[in-house]
Design an enzyme around this catalytic site. Sequence first.
Site, PDB file in Angstrom:
ATOM      1  N   HIS A 177       0.801  -1.230   0.000  1.00 28.62           N
ATOM      2  CA  HIS A 177       0.000   0.000   0.000  1.00 28.62           C
ATOM      3  C   HIS A 177       0.836   1.284   0.000  1.00 28.62           C
ATOM      4  O   HIS A 177       0.264   2.379  -0.041  1.00 28.62           O
ATOM      5  CB  HIS A 177      -0.921   0.013   1.228  1.00 28.62           C
ATOM      6  CG  HIS A 177      -0.147   0.143   2.501  1.00 28.62           C
ATOM      7  ND1 HIS A 177       0.516  -0.933   3.078  1.00 28.62           N
ATOM      8  CD2 HIS A 177       0.130   1.223   3.272  1.00 28.62           C
ATOM      9  CE1 HIS A 177       1.142  -0.501   4.161  1.00 28.62           C
ATOM     10  NE2 HIS A 177       0.933   0.795   4.302  1.00 28.62           N
ATOM     11  N   HIS A 182       1.710   6.935  -0.816  1.00 24.26           N
ATOM     12  CA  HIS A 182       0.816   6.133   0.027  1.00 24.26           C
ATOM     13  C   HIS A 182      -0.486   5.926  -0.729  1.00 24.26           C
ATOM     14  O   HIS A 182      -1.195   6.887  -1.032  1.00 24.26           O
ATOM     15  CB  HIS A 182       0.570   6.853   1.356  1.00 24.26           C
ATOM     16  CG  HIS A 182       0.202   5.936   2.461  1.00 24.26           C
ATOM     17  ND1 HIS A 182      -1.046   5.369   2.582  1.00 24.26           N
ATOM     18  CD2 HIS A 182       0.934   5.447   3.501  1.00 24.26           C
ATOM     19  CE1 HIS A 182      -1.070   4.595   3.647  1.00 24.26           C
ATOM     20  NE2 HIS A 182       0.126   4.619   4.219  1.00 24.26           N
TER      21      HIS A 182
END
Length: 148
Positions: free
Chosen positions: A57, A72
């Site tokens: 992620h 992110h």
Amino acid sequence: MTTVLAPVAGAALALRAVPDPVFSQGLVGPGLAIEPVREPGRAVAPIAGTIVKLHPHAFVVVGDDGRGVLVHLGIDTVQLRGEGFEVLASEGDRVEAGQPVVAWNPAEVEAGGRCPVCPVVALDAVAEAVTRIADGPVDTGDELFVWT
């Protein structure tokens, strides 16, 4: 000077609009966020350098000048434990700006109840060092901001 590219396509947003205080308050550094298009895609390296951290992620690329950029993919996506993300590179890999690093689907992140917005952060930079900030729609690989 480091030109930071958009790792995903979407709409550029101020970090203060990110629904997470770590990003919205600039605790890890200045930058921008991208409200991604809701279709499967690949997040690319925002700068040329070495991948020093890689989670499904999120990832950090450090350039030859020692500057690190964090990407992110969504907020609270660590809770997905990698589900819905496909890692396309490895920690320690040398990457070119624009090279795919992670495949993901923002629509699936959103369907799972999480915000798919993507902070892109100049790690440990001062706010004034981030200039030429993009506004509005960006395509993957477009200039997002310049780190002076």
